[in-house]
Design a protein around this motif. Structure first.
Motif, PDB file in Angstrom:
ATOM      1  N   ASN A  33       8.868   6.722   4.702  1.00 15.82           N
ATOM      2  CA  ASN A  33      10.150   7.340   4.381  1.00 15.82           C
ATOM      3  C   ASN A  33      11.322   6.411   4.678  1.00 15.82           C
ATOM      4  O   ASN A  33      12.334   6.428   3.978  1.00 15.82           O
ATOM      5  CB  ASN A  33      10.319   8.644   5.168  1.00 15.82           C
ATOM      6  N   LEU A  34      11.200   5.591   5.706  1.00 14.06           N
ATOM      7  CA  LEU A  34      12.235   4.599   5.996  1.00 14.06           C
ATOM      8  C   LEU A  34      12.251   3.512   4.928  1.00 14.06           C
ATOM      9  O   LEU A  34      13.322   3.062   4.507  1.00 14.06           O
ATOM     10  CB  LEU A  34      12.000   3.982   7.378  1.00 14.06           C
ATOM     11  N   LEU A  35      11.075   3.105   4.498  1.00 18.75           N
ATOM     12  CA  LEU A  35      11.000   2.053   3.475  1.00 18.75           C
ATOM     13  C   LEU A  35      11.576   2.517   2.148  1.00 18.75           C
ATOM     14  O   LEU A  35      12.243   1.755   1.440  1.00 18.75           O
ATOM     15  CB  LEU A  35       9.539   1.623   3.282  1.00 18.75           C
ATOM     16  N   THR A  36      11.333   3.761   1.798  1.00 14.12           N
ATOM     17  CA  THR A  36      11.804   4.267   0.512  1.00 14.12           C
ATOM     18  C   THR A  36      13.224   4.812   0.582  1.00 14.12           C
ATOM     19  O   THR A  36      13.755   5.292  -0.414  1.00 14.12           O
ATOM     20  CB  THR A  36      10.867   5.370   0.010  1.00 14.12           C
ATOM     21  N   GLY A  37      13.847   4.726   1.773  1.00 15.15           N
ATOM     22  CA  GLY A  37      15.228   5.160   1.905  1.00 15.15           C
ATOM     23  C   GLY A  37      15.416   6.647   2.007  1.00 15.15           C
ATOM     24  O   GLY A  37      16.536   7.145   1.881  1.00 15.15           O
ATOM     25  N   LEU A  38      14.339   7.408   2.240  1.00 11.15           N
ATOM     26  CA  LEU A  38      14.459   8.859   2.335  1.00 11.15           C
ATOM     27  C   LEU A  38      15.069   9.294   3.661  1.00 11.15           C
ATOM     28  O   LEU A  38      15.648  10.373   3.754  1.00 11.15           O
ATOM     29  CB  LEU A  38      13.084   9.513   2.156  1.00 11.15           C
ATOM     30  N   TRP A  39      14.905   8.485   4.712  1.00 10.52           N
ATOM     31  CA  TRP A  39      15.467   8.806   6.014  1.00 10.52           C
ATOM     32  C   TRP A  39      16.346   7.657   6.486  1.00 10.52           C
ATOM     33  O   TRP A  39      16.118   6.490   6.121  1.00 10.52           O
ATOM     34  CB  TRP A  39      14.354   9.074   7.042  1.00 10.52           C
TER      35      TRP A  39
ATOM     36  N   ILE B 237      11.322  -1.228  -5.588  1.00  7.43           N
ATOM     37  CA  ILE B 237      10.314  -0.484  -4.822  1.00  7.43           C
ATOM     38  C   ILE B 237      10.008   0.828  -5.527  1.00  7.43           C
ATOM     39  O   ILE B 237      10.915   1.574  -5.898  1.00  7.43           O
ATOM     40  CB  ILE B 237      10.812  -0.199  -3.385  1.00  7.43           C
ATOM     41  N   ASN B 238       8.724   1.120  -5.677  1.00  6.88           N
ATOM     42  CA  ASN B 238       8.288   2.395  -6.234  1.00  6.88           C
ATOM     43  C   ASN B 238       7.296   3.032  -5.261  1.00  6.88           C
ATOM     44  O   ASN B 238       6.556   2.333  -4.581  1.00  6.88           O
ATOM     45  CB  ASN B 238       7.629   2.191  -7.594  1.00  6.88           C
TER      46      ASN B 238
ATOM     47  N   LEU C 136       4.676   1.230 -16.035  1.00  5.18           N
ATOM     48  CA  LEU C 136       5.806   1.042 -16.939  1.00  5.18           C
ATOM     49  C   LEU C 136       7.012   0.474 -16.207  1.00  5.18           C
ATOM     50  O   LEU C 136       7.740  -0.365 -16.742  1.00  5.18           O
ATOM     51  CB  LEU C 136       6.181   2.379 -17.592  1.00  5.18           C
ATOM     52  N   GLN C 137       7.212   0.922 -14.967  1.00  8.17           N
ATOM     53  CA  GLN C 137       8.354   0.435 -14.198  1.00  8.17           C
ATOM     54  C   GLN C 137       8.111  -0.978 -13.673  1.00  8.17           C
ATOM     55  O   GLN C 137       9.061  -1.749 -13.503  1.00  8.17           O
ATOM     56  CB  GLN C 137       8.641   1.386 -13.036  1.00  8.17           C
ATOM     57  N   ASN C 138       6.873  -1.293 -13.415  1.00  5.38           N
ATOM     58  CA  ASN C 138       6.486  -2.633 -12.955  1.00  5.38           C
ATOM     59  C   ASN C 138       7.328  -3.089 -11.758  1.00  5.38           C
ATOM     60  O   ASN C 138       8.041  -4.089 -11.814  1.00  5.38           O
ATOM     61  CB  ASN C 138       6.630  -3.644 -14.101  1.00  5.38           C
ATOM     62  N   PRO C 139       7.255  -2.362 -10.631  1.00  5.45           N
ATOM     63  CA  PRO C 139       8.072  -2.724  -9.477  1.00  5.45           C
ATOM     64  C   PRO C 139       7.519  -3.951  -8.764  1.00  5.45           C
ATOM     65  O   PRO C 139       6.343  -4.300  -8.899  1.00  5.45           O
ATOM     66  CB  PRO C 139       7.967  -1.487  -8.586  1.00  5.45           C
ATOM     67  N   ALA C 140       8.396  -4.579  -7.996  1.00  2.00           N
ATOM     68  CA  ALA C 140       7.948  -5.729  -7.207  1.00  2.00           C
ATOM     69  C   ALA C 140       7.124  -5.273  -6.004  1.00  2.00           C
ATOM     70  O   ALA C 140       6.212  -5.969  -5.562  1.00  2.00           O
ATOM     71  CB  ALA C 140       9.151  -6.547  -6.746  1.00  2.00           C
ATOM     72  N   ILE C 141       7.459  -4.102  -5.468  1.00  2.00           N
ATOM     73  CA  ILE C 141       6.759  -3.572  -4.296  1.00  2.00           C
ATOM     74  C   ILE C 141       6.340  -2.135  -4.607  1.00  2.00           C
ATOM     75  O   ILE C 141       7.156  -1.323  -5.042  1.00  2.00           O
ATOM     76  CB  ILE C 141       7.659  -3.593  -3.044  1.00  2.00           C
TER      77      ILE C 141
ATOM     78  N   ALA D  32       1.728  -6.644  -8.099  1.00  2.00           N
ATOM     79  CA  ALA D  32       2.783  -6.185  -7.199  1.00  2.00           C
ATOM     80  C   ALA D  32       2.366  -6.357  -5.748  1.00  2.00           C
ATOM     81  O   ALA D  32       1.186  -6.432  -5.417  1.00  2.00           O
ATOM     82  CB  ALA D  32       3.090  -4.708  -7.480  1.00  2.00           C
ATOM     83  N   SER D  33       3.378  -6.416  -4.893  1.00  2.00           N
ATOM     84  CA  SER D  33       3.124  -6.312  -3.454  1.00  2.00           C
ATOM     85  C   SER D  33       2.838  -4.843  -3.162  1.00  2.00           C
ATOM     86  O   SER D  33       3.547  -3.970  -3.675  1.00  2.00           O
ATOM     87  CB  SER D  33       4.334  -6.785  -2.656  1.00  2.00           C
ATOM     88  N   VAL D  34       1.833  -4.577  -2.354  1.00  2.00           N
ATOM     89  CA  VAL D  34       1.399  -3.200  -2.155  1.00  2.00           C
ATOM     90  C   VAL D  34       1.372  -2.864  -0.670  1.00  2.00           C
ATOM     91  O   VAL D  34       0.824  -3.614   0.143  1.00  2.00           O
ATOM     92  CB  VAL D  34       0.003  -2.958  -2.767  1.00  2.00           C
ATOM     93  N   LEU D  35       1.989  -1.728  -0.346  1.00  2.00           N
ATOM     94  CA  LEU D  35       1.910  -1.179   1.000  1.00  2.00           C
ATOM     95  C   LEU D  35       1.333   0.217   0.858  1.00  2.00           C
ATOM     96  O   LEU D  35       1.928   1.075   0.208  1.00  2.00           O
ATOM     97  CB  LEU D  35       3.296  -1.127   1.647  1.00  2.00           C
ATOM     98  N   THR D  36       0.175   0.453   1.431  1.00  2.00           N
ATOM     99  CA  THR D  36      -0.504   1.727   1.213  1.00  2.00           C
ATOM    100  C   THR D  36      -0.899   2.373   2.527  1.00  2.00           C
ATOM    101  O   THR D  36      -1.235   1.700   3.509  1.00  2.00           O
ATOM    102  CB  THR D  36      -1.756   1.536   0.332  1.00  2.00           C
ATOM    103  N   ILE D  37      -0.831   3.696   2.540  1.00  2.00           N
ATOM    104  CA  ILE D  37      -1.376   4.489   3.642  1.00  2.00           C
ATOM    105  C   ILE D  37      -2.696   5.060   3.161  1.00  2.00           C
ATOM    106  O   ILE D  37      -2.736   5.814   2.185  1.00  2.00           O
ATOM    107  CB  ILE D  37      -0.427   5.634   4.035  1.00  2.00           C
ATOM    108  N   THR D  38      -3.769   4.706   3.786  1.00  2.00           N
ATOM    109  CA  THR D  38      -5.074   5.198   3.364  1.00  2.00           C
ATOM    110  C   THR D  38      -6.108   4.982   4.459  1.00  2.00           C
ATOM    111  O   THR D  38      -5.962   4.102   5.300  1.00  2.00           O
ATOM    112  CB  THR D  38      -5.534   4.483   2.073  1.00  2.00           C
ATOM    113  N   HIS D  39      -7.123   5.844   4.448  1.00  2.00           N
ATOM    114  CA  HIS D  39      -8.301   5.660   5.310  1.00  2.00           C
ATOM    115  C   HIS D  39      -9.535   5.379   4.468  1.00  2.00           C
ATOM    116  O   HIS D  39     -10.646   5.319   5.009  1.00  2.00           O
ATOM    117  CB  HIS D  39      -8.525   6.913   6.169  1.00  2.00           C
ATOM    118  N   ASP D  40      -9.339   5.242   3.148  1.00  2.00           N
ATOM    119  CA  ASP D  40     -10.462   5.057   2.233  1.00  2.00           C
ATOM    120  C   ASP D  40     -10.981   3.627   2.327  1.00  2.00           C
ATOM    121  O   ASP D  40     -10.276   2.681   1.963  1.00  2.00           O
ATOM    122  CB  ASP D  40      -9.987   5.366   0.812  1.00  2.00           C
TER     123      ASP D  40
END
Length: 579
Positions: free
Chosen positions: A385-391, A421-422, A497-502, A531-539
């Motif tokens: 949420n901090l990265l996406t600017g929500l907080w 960022i997307n 379609l948006q092809n974000p950098a991150i 793209a550069s990818v930041l993911t939350i996952t346990h998979d």
């Protein structure tokens, strides 16, 4: 006063129509005053002529009365037509302006505001402004124009009567409204606040009706809404009571002014200093003259409510202006960022003094794949949420840099942030429109070929070929016409379609069956390639493709490394097991 001036500026695009409406309203008032005064003189003169057995000119006053009646009717119709049309035009522009303001607010302002409150500002506060011109500004302008003309004609007959009438007009049009405005100013703020709270609670009640039924809490929530409704109705009662008292006091002042005028004129008639028929004329003249100010008390009762509603709307506008000013100061030199590095340094965040993140630092390099793992409550969602600017950022800084060009993330406008960022969230909203319209939200200028290519890379081709309407297929409210896996892949097509950098992925395979998960995984791999990818996952299937894994516990980074390197820790192994 500042908000009043800003409201006047909103009237500028339609000032010609508003001035025309004011002119017609003034003509209506003057025609009505003249009609009543001349009618009184005419009836008294006809009676006097009959008693004396003399003749008089019937046609001139009768023609004048008919002319004034026609003028009053025509001007009243024209005034209603012009003023209401101007009001609707002004409201349409205000609604568009408010919606535009909301779209310009940064993510923090939107995320930290209750959605029901924002809807309330769009609806209730804007609707309150429809009274500004008709119920507030128009009566003031009509009084300013008509009162001097009425006083000029009245003083030509008798200065004492004009003074009595002017005193009554000042009491009704100035003293009483000023007193009511000061008295109801605090009440109006509370009324506006309670209205917003009531709408918010009703919205929450309807949205959470299922949960309230499950936990048998409906009665408690309804009681809360009833209490707010009672408080709001009490404020309305205070305002309506003030309006009723004002009408009574205004009527009393009018009657006293008329009686005082008769008492003043009677000795003059008795001493033959004034013609007896002028007693009826001036008495009705005084009575009719108060029409010019009778709406002013109501205008000043409505004024505080209008100003409070305007203040809430202007607060949003000021936030958007301040945000854009910040953006403009930092963005002009940083539009060249195409494939930046993302650096988090000493990030800390607290919820009501409870730490969620504590001195978190790491870097996401261009086209690097980084995963964040950790137990529930370890701070993963807060970090996203901090990265996406929500907080809002409380401590530390997040920067984007490329070839020596560096910019703080929180200084990016919504448009520039979205370009770089997307986020692919667990719950992705599908709008009630066609597939094409939903894809166009991500890339408004995308061609049909680009959309079809994105759908193919998102593993949606088998499903798409079965659609009779193709891109014009309606997806339904909230995407009810598609499955969860299809909805997730539509979100991936939008990201392509948006092809974000991150790209930020929040549990992208969570809640999917094995077949859907495999399809989504293939689509994600396609997105991750560019793209550069930041993911939350346990998979583990996703973790194996990560260049670096950040392990969070209690808001702290306790380990970093590849998936194979971290597997030596039993705690990490148990953490990545799917439940």
């Amino acid at each position: 006063m500042h908000n009043f001036i800003r409201l006047l500026k909103l009237c500028r695009p339609h000032y010609k129509a508003m001035l025309l409406g004011t002119f017609l309203a003034t003509i209506t008032v003057l025609a009505n005053v003249g009609l009543l005064a001349i009618s009184g003189w005419f009836l008294a003169s006809m009676a006097a002529a009959g008693i004396a057995g003399t003749q008089m000119n019937y046609f001139t006053p009768a023609g004048t009365i008919r002319f004034l009646a026609i003028v009053r009717t025509a001007s009243r119709y024209g005034e209603r037509l012009v003023t209401h049309n101007a009001t609707f035009l002004m409201l349409s522009e205000i609604r568009v302006s408010v919606f535009s303001t909301l779209s310009k607010l940064n993510n923090v302002d939107l995320a930290m505001s209750r959605s029901a409150d924002l809807v309330n500002r769009l609806q209730n506060d804007v609707d309150a402004l429809d009274k500004f011109y008709l119920n507030v500004l128009l009566p003031m302008l009509v009084a300013l124009l008509s009162v001097p003309i009425i006083m000029l004609f009245m003083s030509a007959y008798n200065a004492d009567v004009a003074l009595i009438c002017f005193t009554g007009i000042v009491l009704i049009g100035v003293v009483l409204p000023a007193f009511l405005s000061a008295k109801l100013n605090k009440n109006s703020h509370k009324e506006t606040q309670l209205s917003a709270q009531l709408r918010s609670e009703l919205s929450d009640t309807l949205s959470g009706l299922r949960e309230l039924s499950i936990y048998q809490a409906r009665e408690q929530q309804i009681a809360k809404c009833d209490d707010l409704s009672e408080q709001y109705n009490q404020q309305l009662f205070i305002r309506h009571k003030a309006l009723a008292n004002t009408d009574g006091l205004s009527l009393l002042v009018v009657q006293l002014a008329m009686i005082a005028s008769i008492v003043t004129i009677a000795p003059l008639v008795y001493s033959n200093a004034m013609v007896n028929v002028e007693l009826a004329m001036l008495s009705l003249f005084v009575l009719a003259s108060f029409e010019s100010v009778l709406l002013l008390p109501n205008a000043f009762i409505e004024l505080p409510n209008v100003l409070k509603a305007a203040e809430r709307l202007f607060t949003l506008e000021d936030k958007a202006v301040n945000a854009n000013t910040q953006y403009d100061a930092a963005i002009n030199n940083n539009l060249a960022l195409q494939n930046p590095s993302l650096t988090l340094k000493n990030i800390s965040y607290c919820y009501d003094k409870h730490p969620a993140l504590n001195d978190v630092s790491f870097e996401l390099k261009p086209q690097q794949k980084v995963a964040i793992v950790g137990r529930s409550g370890s701070g993963k969602t807060t970090l996203v949420n901090l990265l996406t600017g929500l907080w809002p950022l409380q401590q530390g800084n997040i920067t984007l840099s490329e070839q020596g060009n560096c910019v703080d993330l929180h200084l990016l406008s919504n448009d520039n942030r979205a370009r770089l960022i997307n986020i692919l969230a667990q719950q992705h909203h599908i709008f009630d429109g066609t597939l094409k319209e939903n894809l166009c939200y991500a890339a408004p200028n995308a061609t049909k070929a680009q959309m079809l290519d994105a759908l193919a890379h998102a593993q949606l081709s088998p499903w798409f070929t079965e659609l009779k309407s193709g891109l014009d297929t309606r997806l339904g409210t909230g995407g009810r016409n598609v499955s969860q896996g299809q909805s997730r892949r539509i979100a991936i097509a939008q990201a392509l379609l948006q092809n974000p950098a991150i790209l930020v992925l929040d549990e992208p395979t969570e809640g999917l069956d094995n077949q859907s998960k495999q399809s989504v995984m293939h689509a994600i791999m396609q997105v991750m390639s560019n793209a550069s990818v930041l993911t939350i996952t346990h998979d583990p299937a996703l973790l194996e493709h990560m260049d670096n894994i950040i392990w969070l516990e209690d808001g702290r980074v306790i380990a970093q490394g590849t998936h194979q390197q971290l597997l030596s820790d039993p705690a990490y192994t148990s953490l990545t097991i799917r439940f």
